[in-house]
Scaffold this active site. Structure first.
Site, PDB file in Angstrom:
ATOM      1  N   HIS A   1      10.723  -4.829 -10.398  1.00 60.58           N
ATOM      2  CA  HIS A   1      10.582  -5.703  -9.237  1.00 60.58           C
ATOM      3  C   HIS A   1       9.101  -5.866  -8.900  1.00 60.58           C
ATOM      4  CE1 HIS A   1      11.167  -7.406  -5.249  1.00 60.58           C
ATOM      5  NE2 HIS A   1      12.464  -7.485  -5.488  1.00 60.58           N
TER       6      HIS A   1
ATOM      7  N   GLY B   1      -7.272  -4.490   8.441  1.00 64.30           N
ATOM      8  CA  GLY B   1      -7.584  -3.394   7.534  1.00 64.30           C
ATOM      9  C   GLY B   1      -8.660  -3.746   6.524  1.00 64.30           C
TER      10      GLY B   1
ATOM     11  N   HIS C   1      -5.750  -0.409  -1.029  1.00 64.58           N
ATOM     12  CA  HIS C   1      -5.792   1.051  -1.010  1.00 64.58           C
ATOM     13  C   HIS C   1      -5.596   1.500  -2.468  1.00 64.58           C
ATOM     14  CE1 HIS C   1      -4.316   5.146  -0.391  1.00 64.58           C
ATOM     15  NE2 HIS C   1      -4.773   5.088   0.854  1.00 64.58           N
ATOM     16  N   PRO C   2      -6.385   2.477  -2.936  1.00 56.15           N
ATOM     17  CA  PRO C   2      -6.358   2.811  -4.377  1.00 56.15           C
ATOM     18  C   PRO C   2      -5.002   3.270  -4.890  1.00 56.15           C
ATOM     19  CG  PRO C   2      -7.654   4.419  -3.106  1.00 56.15           C
ATOM     20  CD  PRO C   2      -7.374   3.273  -2.194  1.00 56.15           C
ATOM     21  N   THR C   3      -4.179   3.865  -4.033  1.00 56.15           N
ATOM     22  CA  THR C   3      -2.845   4.300  -4.491  1.00 56.15           C
ATOM     23  C   THR C   3      -1.719   3.556  -3.805  1.00 56.15           C
ATOM     24  OG1 THR C   3      -2.800   6.075  -2.840  1.00 56.15           O
ATOM     25  CG2 THR C   3      -3.655   6.643  -5.028  1.00 56.15           C
ATOM     26  N   ALA C   4      -1.972   3.025  -2.603  1.00 54.88           N
ATOM     27  CA  ALA C   4      -0.881   2.443  -1.810  1.00 54.88           C
ATOM     28  C   ALA C   4      -0.949   0.927  -1.716  1.00 54.88           C
ATOM     29  CB  ALA C   4      -0.865   3.038  -0.400  1.00 54.88           C
ATOM     30  N   GLY C   5      -1.988   0.300  -2.289  1.00 51.64           N
ATOM     31  CA  GLY C   5      -2.051  -1.151  -2.318  1.00 51.64           C
ATOM     32  C   GLY C   5      -2.192  -1.770  -0.947  1.00 51.64           C
TER      33      GLY C   5
END
Lengths: 305, 305
Positions: B82, B163, B168-172
């Site tokens: 997805h 923001g 965010h490097p891991t959370a997008g």
């Protein structure tokens, strides 16, 4: 903790709009009773009200609409295709929330005694409200109907549980009881041959001892003059046992043996969410679908699947 | 007068049971928010929570599960079928009772600003929460996904509404919005040829401009490795326009052209009663069947069809 019961009286009048409105108004006039459905059928010549609320309000509304029915309905001039013995033919009470069956049976009896005393109509108690040793089964109590018993003394097995020992001359008798939820489901066939519907009903009555999905299914084959078609009229008295879709497909298969098809179906009154969601689950090929997937049900803070 | 909104966040984790449980627990920990559904899919690698309650509680629960997701989900190691751009990929708020859409959009923005500020994740607002002149459409905002945008400055049309100006490097990123009810409906096909599902999805996307029942239907064709079959994954964004049964039969017809059949279907999350009752009405050949015939709905004193 809200306590809720339901009452689903069946009246022997399905044509006269004024009488039907008066029955509905009698319920609407009781604060705390909520009228949720009025199903009137001209061929059955029968109206089914569905209302619910806290027990005292439902009991009061039940008495008041029985009073209207006894005043207005005259069975001497009533001919419909559905069997009946009374103006208020049957009056079941159903426990819905925070009420148990024994209390609901007690409420049914109180309403029944009041009807017998104040309206002078004989009353039979059925299902969970029946007394030990007395007939508890609705079709047994109703057998013969108004015409067979009017003018005859009601004695022995036919003696009422309350009220006079003869039918009321215009209003017959009232069969009052307590039961679980039931689905009244009618299937219209594209034929005027009532014998096809009667044959299907007979097969269902024979097979219900053997086929689990037919347990507790009551079936009649009727002809509907106003539509000119035959109908299989069903009561699913154990709706958890008898999926709507399964019963429909069973009837469809039996009808096809006579080269007859299903025209359409109807529910009289309301049905448990589980039955309607179950039908959607089957036909949508969604085996996981449950009431829990119905958003609107969760809006009720007390709903707890 | 009870005020109720719903939140249906989609998280990019559908396999790790601990993370899924932690997301659910974050919601359960907020008094006044009721978690009604958890749908986790290993192939989509996605979990959808559905919870509802009074606006402040839902807003708090939404923030808390977003916090858990940003802490626990690392998109660098996430591969599902997805599309997604964030650990909290999309977070819609839906007005249900005694709340209007503009207020729901305001709540969405407040939660979005809090996520941006406290979790340092860029936030886009969509649908009714989108600012004038900015993209409002979810697929447009998500286009390219995490891999395309990570490490690149988010400027111009890609600039977030709140923001930092980079993923965010891991959370997008998080796409937060307000919308009406939507039905997430997946149809499994008895084929491993994903191109059949993709073809069906393409036809739906082409025809939705022309066919009223397909208005607002979003469609993807996917292959599900864990099951070895293809899936048409649908969002019915205007459920009143798109009967479930009609969409299923439409897909069934298109699939049959490839000699492919429908295996089964699923709902992700919950669906409006009208959609489920509508499917039952169609297949039971009961054109009069409505939500008003569902007994359980009447148990809610505030339910008013």
């Amino acid at each position: 903790m809200r306590r809720v019961i339901e009452c689903v009286p069946n009246f022997s009048e399905g044509r006269n709009r004024e009488t039907i409105d008066a029955l509905a108004q009698a319920v609407r006039g009781v604060s705390g009773a909520r009228l949720v459905n009025v199903s009137a059928d001209p061929d059955h010549h029968r109206t089914v009200l569905t209302f619910l609320g806290e027990p005292d309000a439902v009991a009061e509304a039940a008495y008041r609409c029985a009073q209207v029915a006894v005043e207005r309905i005259d069975l001497r001039h009533h001919q419909g295709v559905h069997p009946r013995i009374g103006a208020v033919d049957v009056m079941p009470f159903i426990p819905l929330r925070n009420v148990e069956m024994p209390e609901c049976a007690q409420i049914a009896r109180e309403v029944g005694y009041r009807i017998a005393r104040e309206l002078e109509v004989p009353v039979y108690f059925y299902e969970h409200a029946a007394f030990p040793g007395r007939p508890a089964d609705l079709p047994t109590i109703r057998r013969g109907g108004f015409e067979k018993w009017v003018g005859h003394p009601l004695t022995g097995n036919r003696a009422p549980d309350a009220g006079p020992a003869s039918l009321h001359p215009t209003a017959g008798a009232v069969i009052v009881g307590a039961r679980g939820p039931l689905i009244a489901f009618n299937i219209f066939l594209n034929t005027d041959r009532v014998e096809v519907a009667q044959h299907i009903a007979r097969v269902i009555r024979q097979e219900r001892e053997r086929v689990p999905h037919l347990a507790g299914v009551r079936a009649l084959g009727l002809f509907l003059p106003s539509r000119g078609v035959a109908q299989v009229s069903l009561n699913l008295t154990q709706p958890d046992q008898s999926p709507l879709w399964w019963v429909l497909e069973y009837v469809r298969t039996l009808a096809a043996e006579h080269e007859v098809q299903v025209l359409e179906t109807e529910l009289i009154g309301v049905a448990p969410a589980s039955a309607i969601v179950g039908a959607a689950a089957h036909y949508l090929q969604n085996p996981a679908l449950r009431e829990e997937h119905v958003l609107d049900l969760w809006l009720d803070p007390e709903w707890n699947p």
